[in-house]
Motif scaffolding. Structure first.
Motif, PDB file in Angstrom:
ATOM      1  N   ARG A   1      42.537 -57.030  -1.057  1.00  8.51           N
ATOM      2  CA  ARG A   1      43.673 -56.563  -0.261  1.00  8.51           C
ATOM      3  C   ARG A   1      43.208 -55.924   1.043  1.00  8.51           C
ATOM      4  NH1 ARG A   1      46.050 -53.148  -4.495  1.00  8.51           N
ATOM      5  NH2 ARG A   1      46.862 -54.725  -5.889  1.00  8.51           N
TER       6      ARG A   1
ATOM      7  N   TYR B   1      44.491 -63.572   1.585  1.00  4.81           N
ATOM      8  CA  TYR B   1      45.935 -63.607   1.289  1.00  4.81           C
ATOM      9  C   TYR B   1      46.230 -64.625   0.182  1.00  4.81           C
ATOM     10  CZ  TYR B   1      50.734 -65.398   2.312  1.00  4.81           C
ATOM     11  OH  TYR B   1      52.023 -65.864   2.245  1.00  4.81           O
TER      12      TYR B   1
ATOM     13  N   LEU C   1      47.629 -63.776  -3.644  1.00 11.48           N
ATOM     14  CA  LEU C   1      48.869 -64.294  -4.239  1.00 11.48           C
ATOM     15  C   LEU C   1      48.581 -64.991  -5.573  1.00 11.48           C
ATOM     16  CD1 LEU C   1      51.064 -65.690  -1.296  1.00 11.48           C
ATOM     17  CD2 LEU C   1      50.957 -63.390  -2.269  1.00 11.48           C
TER      18      LEU C   1
ATOM     19  N   TRP D   1      52.103 -63.669   7.188  1.00 15.04           N
ATOM     20  CA  TRP D   1      51.870 -62.355   6.565  1.00 15.04           C
ATOM     21  C   TRP D   1      50.408 -61.943   6.653  1.00 15.04           C
ATOM     22  CZ3 TRP D   1      55.732 -59.237   4.533  1.00 15.04           C
ATOM     23  CH2 TRP D   1      55.281 -58.065   3.950  1.00 15.04           C
ATOM     24  N   TYR D   2      49.507 -62.934   6.520  1.00 16.86           N
ATOM     25  CA  TYR D   2      48.086 -62.576   6.472  1.00 16.86           C
ATOM     26  C   TYR D   2      47.555 -62.054   7.803  1.00 16.86           C
ATOM     27  CZ  TYR D   2      47.302 -67.366   8.314  1.00 16.86           C
ATOM     28  OH  TYR D   2      47.316 -68.518   9.071  1.00 16.86           O
TER      29      TYR D   2
ATOM     30  N   TYR E   1      55.012 -68.085   5.194  1.00 12.91           N
ATOM     31  CA  TYR E   1      53.934 -67.181   4.761  1.00 12.91           C
ATOM     32  C   TYR E   1      54.432 -65.743   4.625  1.00 12.91           C
ATOM     33  CZ  TYR E   1      50.620 -70.893   5.954  1.00 12.91           C
ATOM     34  OH  TYR E   1      49.920 -72.067   6.020  1.00 12.91           O
TER      35      TYR E   1
ATOM     36  N   HIS F   1      55.373 -62.495   1.621  1.00 15.25           N
ATOM     37  CA  HIS F   1      54.595 -61.951   0.496  1.00 15.25           C
ATOM     38  C   HIS F   1      55.530 -61.609  -0.658  1.00 15.25           C
ATOM     39  CE1 HIS F   1      51.728 -59.851  -1.903  1.00 15.25           C
ATOM     40  NE2 HIS F   1      50.810 -59.746  -0.948  1.00 15.25           N
TER      41      HIS F   1
ATOM     42  N   CYS G   1      52.247 -55.036  -5.497  1.00 13.38           N
ATOM     43  CA  CYS G   1      51.210 -54.411  -4.680  1.00 13.38           C
ATOM     44  C   CYS G   1      51.451 -52.913  -4.465  1.00 13.38           C
ATOM     45  CB  CYS G   1      51.184 -55.171  -3.355  1.00 13.38           C
ATOM     46  SG  CYS G   1      50.164 -54.460  -2.115  1.00 13.38           S
TER      47      CYS G   1
END
Ligand SMILES: [Zn+2]
Length: 595
Positions: free
Chosen positions: A196, A211, A215, A296-297, A496, A498, A504
């Motif tokens: 992470r 990423y 997932l 997101w990454y 993309y 999450h 998380c």
């Protein structure tokens, strides 16, 4: 201007005690234990409650808490710089029991006050009770909202095998998760937390792989995690009914001393400013080479150059200069903190990570724990923690039993300091570094405003659906994606997102503390609004600011804000805070255009 002094970068704990063999330490530890035992007996007595009795209990609690913070700080701060310190570890259990005893005494007092029907008369009969009046009135009010003592006790007992057990399971599932990851041709096995952390790596490929790996890892234990979350939220709905609240949110507003109107006006203003945040995300996505919004990454990816380094002595000089320019007293406060060894600056073997500020009321001082490595963000972190220290010292006259400001206001002084440093830094650096600094600030503000908004929407929907059924992992992912979509809009690449943010973030699983994050949005925006208020009218600001900090333990949010003439029920206030972020966004976009 500054005489050359060689700063000592290790903090000084000897003002508390010489060592763990110090007879005063041994004596005061036993004295605190003895005091809390006697307080418990006093509060358990079945007798008529007079003003004198209340005052006696409160003053006794203050004395005991003063000793408690002194002995516990010595143990805890020692352990922070040396986690295997055997003598400190030896006292750890006794300190934990003392802290529990202190909480229990407060709870007993609250129940006692809740049973009264003449609290106002008791306060008006005794001048010495006036400094405690907010605590007494709040205790009276909340104990009416609590279930009966018997039911509260049952809730506490049942939680050990209910929500707290689910939370432990969640932590062990998450903590045990190890993942295989292939980075730059090398196969590695890493804890999920380390994968992470790669979200802010400087290499895009690493962020992307991390990423995807993250997932896949979440998918492998989503079922038991959904069971944990669904159970914890279900329990919250049940206990909320027993306590006579209509929604879990209502209870959390009470805990945070906020009213519904404040929350809804703040949220309205946030919604109106979401397009500006999306513009920032789109500009960032272009810089990083994306066409369809930011994936997101890359949300936490750094942008721009950060080459300037500070020695500890330079950071000292830099901060003293900046804050002296802002306010002379604030400058000498910071000078004193550095020179009188309030700060433990550098990482070292056995020292834990992170940064924090500890209040030492017995000395009227603070200690600041840092892991300074010389970056801009380390200098900002020092300014942040020094803000907490300044706030603590403003509370010197507040009785210790009340010295616990509600979460939304806790970060005001620290974020206010950060804003001052950020403004100064931006004026003094190259365009490349400006880009880096602005982006770093915007990345954090986006998390605190936009991401927390998505978490708020998520949690609201989860509570709504949980009323009728247990939530499956598919349903939780679906709610999360929809919340992210609403919050981030076209700023993020919809391919993309999450879906597993509910796995998380540990906050969703804390029993008794739901909607954990929105007080932090309040905190950031309040500090920004305060700064905007200072810019508009600097004359006399400092005096009002100190009065505001002084009142943070004896008022609700709206009452605290009035000290600086701020009306948190007004949309205009929240807009002015968000406009400060929008200015940074526009500046950032301009810099991006020149790349
Ligand atoms: Zn802080």
């Amino acid at each position: 201007m500054h005489p050359i002094i060689k700063l000592n970068s290790n903090w000084d704990l000897s003002q508390l005690y010489y060592s763990f063999e110090d007879p005063t330490f041994i004596h005061e530890l036993s004295q605190a234990e003895d005091d809390f035992y006697k307080i418990k007996t006093l509060l358990s007595e079945d007798r008529e409650i007079s003003s004198e009795y209340l005052l006696n209990c409160l003053e006794y609690m203050d004395t005991a808490n003063l000793l408690l913070t002194k002995v516990s700080s010595f143990v805890n701060l020692t352990l922070m710089v040396n986690s295997s310190h055997s003598e400190a570890l030896h006292f750890n259990n006794r300190i934990s029991s003392l802290q529990a005893a202190s909480q229990q005494s407060l709870m007993l007092l609250q129940h006692k006050v809740g049973s009264l029907d003449n609290i106002e008369k008791l306060i008006s009969d005794c001048n010495e009770l006036i400094p405690y009046s907010f605590l007494l009135r709040e205790s009276y009010k909340t104990s009416k909202q609590n279930a009966s003592v018997v039911i509260e006790d049952i809730i506490l007992q049942m939680q050990l095998t209910g929500s707290r057990a689910w939370q432990r399971l969640r932590d062990s599932l998450d903590g045990a998760a190890m993942v295989s990851i292939s980075l730059k041709g090398e196969e590695k096995s890493l804890p999920l937390s380390a994968v992470r952390a790669l979200a802010s790596d400087t290499c895009q490929e690493t962020r992307h792989i991390a990423y995807q790996t993250e997932l896949t890892a979440y998918k492998s234990y989503e079922g038991p995690m959904a069971a944990c979350l669904s159970a914890i939220k279900g329990e919250a709905l049940t206990t909320m009914q027993w306590r006579g609240y209509e929604t879990v949110l209502d209870r959390m507003l009470d805990v945070n001393k906020m009213d519904e109107q404040t929350l809804s006006v703040m949220m309205e203003s946030i919604e109106a400013h979401l397009p500006a945040f999306r513009n920032y995300l789109k500009a960032k996505s272009h810089v990083l080479g994306h066409k369809n919004g930011l994936p997101w990454y890359d949300l936490l990816a750094p942008v721009g150059q950060n080459s300037r380094r500070f020695t500890y002595d330079e950071a000292y000089k830099y901060l003293v200069d900046i804050f002296t320019g802002f306010d002379k007293n604030m400058g000498s406060f910071i000078k004193n903190a550095f020179e009188n060894r309030w700060i433990d600056a550098f990482p070292k073997e056995g020292k834990v990570g992170g940064a924090l500020c500890a209040d030492l009321p017995s000395l009227r001082q603070n200690r600041i724990f840092a892991n300074f490595s010389g970056s801009y963000s380390d200098v900002r972190t020092l300014a942040h923690e020094l803000g907490h220290a300044f706030h603590s010292r403003c509370l010197d006259k507040v009785p210790l039993v009340m010295r616990d400001p509600p979460t939304p206001i806790c970060e005001t002084a620290s974020l206010f300091n950060e804003t001052i440093v950020q403004e100064q830094l931006l004026q003094a650096v190259s365009a490349e570094e400006q880009l880096f600094l602005l982006e770093a600030g915007l990345r954090e503000s986006t998390q605190t405003v936009v991401d927390i908004y998505s978490r708020f929407l998520f949690e609201k929907e989860v509570f709504e659906r949980r009323k009728s059924h247990n939530l499956s992992e598919e349903e939780l992912c679906e709610i999360m994606l929809s919340a992210q979509h609403t919050a981030y809009g076209d700023g993020l690449d919809p391919e993309y997102l999450h879906p597993y943010m509910w796995m998380c973030k540990v906050h969703y699983y804390i029993p008794e503390y739901h909607y954990y994050n929105f007080p932090y949005t309040f905190g950031l925006l309040f500090a920004k609004g305060l700064y905007a208020r200072y810019k508009r009218k600097p004359e006399g600001f400092m005096e009002e600011y100190i009065n505001l900090l002084k009142s943070t333990c004896s008022n609700d949010m709206a009452g605290i804000a009035v000290q600086v003439d701020i009306d948190i029920h007004s949309r205009a206030f929240w807009d002015s805070s968000l406009e400060m972020i929008v200015e940074d966004i526009n500046h950032f976009i301009k810099l991006c255009e020149n790349i």
